[in-house]
Write a protein that holds these residues in place. Sequence first.
Motif, PDB file in Angstrom:
ATOM      1  N   GLN A 142       0.830  -1.211   0.000  1.00 33.26           N
ATOM      2  CA  GLN A 142       0.000   0.000   0.000  1.00 33.26           C
ATOM      3  C   GLN A 142       0.861   1.256   0.000  1.00 33.26           C
ATOM      4  OE1 GLN A 142      -2.252  -1.053   3.542  1.00 33.26           O
ATOM      5  NE2 GLN A 142      -4.105  -1.421   2.340  1.00 33.26           N
ATOM      6  N   THR A 143       1.939   1.237   0.752  1.00 38.38           N
ATOM      7  CA  THR A 143       2.849   2.388   0.814  1.00 38.38           C
ATOM      8  C   THR A 143       3.464   2.665  -0.548  1.00 38.38           C
ATOM      9  OG1 THR A 143       3.371   2.051   3.158  1.00 38.38           O
ATOM     10  CG2 THR A 143       5.006   3.231   1.829  1.00 38.38           C
ATOM     11  N   LYS A 146       0.812   3.867  -3.291  1.00 35.10           N
ATOM     12  CA  LYS A 146       0.402   5.265  -3.128  1.00 35.10           C
ATOM     13  C   LYS A 146       1.517   6.215  -3.553  1.00 35.10           C
ATOM     14  CE  LYS A 146      -1.306   8.627   0.236  1.00 35.10           C
ATOM     15  NZ  LYS A 146      -1.695   8.867   1.656  1.00 35.10           N
ATOM     16  N   ALA A 151      -1.439   9.752  -6.809  1.00 35.25           N
ATOM     17  CA  ALA A 151      -1.433  10.570  -5.597  1.00 35.25           C
ATOM     18  C   ALA A 151      -0.017  10.865  -5.128  1.00 35.25           C
ATOM     19  CB  ALA A 151      -2.201   9.858  -4.478  1.00 35.25           C
TER      20      ALA A 151
END
Length: 295
Positions: A142-143, A146, A151
């Motif tokens: 997830q890190t 993103k 984003a």
Amino acid sequence: MIRAYQTACQARVDAALEPLFQAPSVELTRLYEAMRYSVMNGGKRVRPLLAYAACEALGGAAEQANGAACAVELIHAYSLVHDDLPAMDDDDLRRGQPTTHKAFDEACAILAGDGLQSLAFSALLDPSLSRQSDATRLAMVQTLAKAAGPAGMVGGQAIDLGSVGLKLDQTALEFMHRHKTGALIEASVRLGALASERAGEAELKALQQYAQAIGLAFQVQDDILDVESDTETLGKRQGADIARDKPTYPALLGLEAAKAYALELRDQAIEAVRPFDAAAEPLRALARYIVERRN
């Protein structure tokens, strides 16, 4: 200290990266050659260094961050391949050598970049590189997703391309660079911390403050070097940002004020990790290196 640490980390991540470029079939040989060329042709390996240093700062072993270190370098390399394309920055030189689309061709470079991006996530999850719990692996994916996506880094590049010829104020300029450059640097530190499996919320917050400061410092110093350095030292075309009329810190603040700001950001980074013990010394040394480097 930083030179020895850098050399050791470069050797560690390069040894982990090399097996990833073995083509699984003869038909894919050229693609894998282009991918390898884009990654293994030098580079400071700042992002892997940050991943290793963050892991060690929390008491982890450097090897625990091998997957994270490979992943952030692969994402970084993919971004450079695509940034150099004629449709983007149209650069012919990278790390003192022809850019990937010049060494191979434009279509191959696009595919090589695509391949490096997906390979980064494979490396992050590869148990032969490092082992973490399933929950930690999910947080790491997830890190990275993103930081690398719209984003984060990709969004920053979009803002950058849309800012050519514009006069941005400092708030807008920093917003752009916190995405384009800072997002992956911040992710490198966070991924290293997560890889240690010893990171609490307080440690992650301190490391985030550190990473945000050095992420901006890195870009400020890049802008300074674009003015002061030369093509041979940089390994890429000096003055490129000026030629493209891109907004930069020296153009906005003036050269001397930009240098002072880089030092201020360095000090902010070092202060953020003040509560950490001697194990965080590589992080402090990297903050100093980022504003002292000449390429």
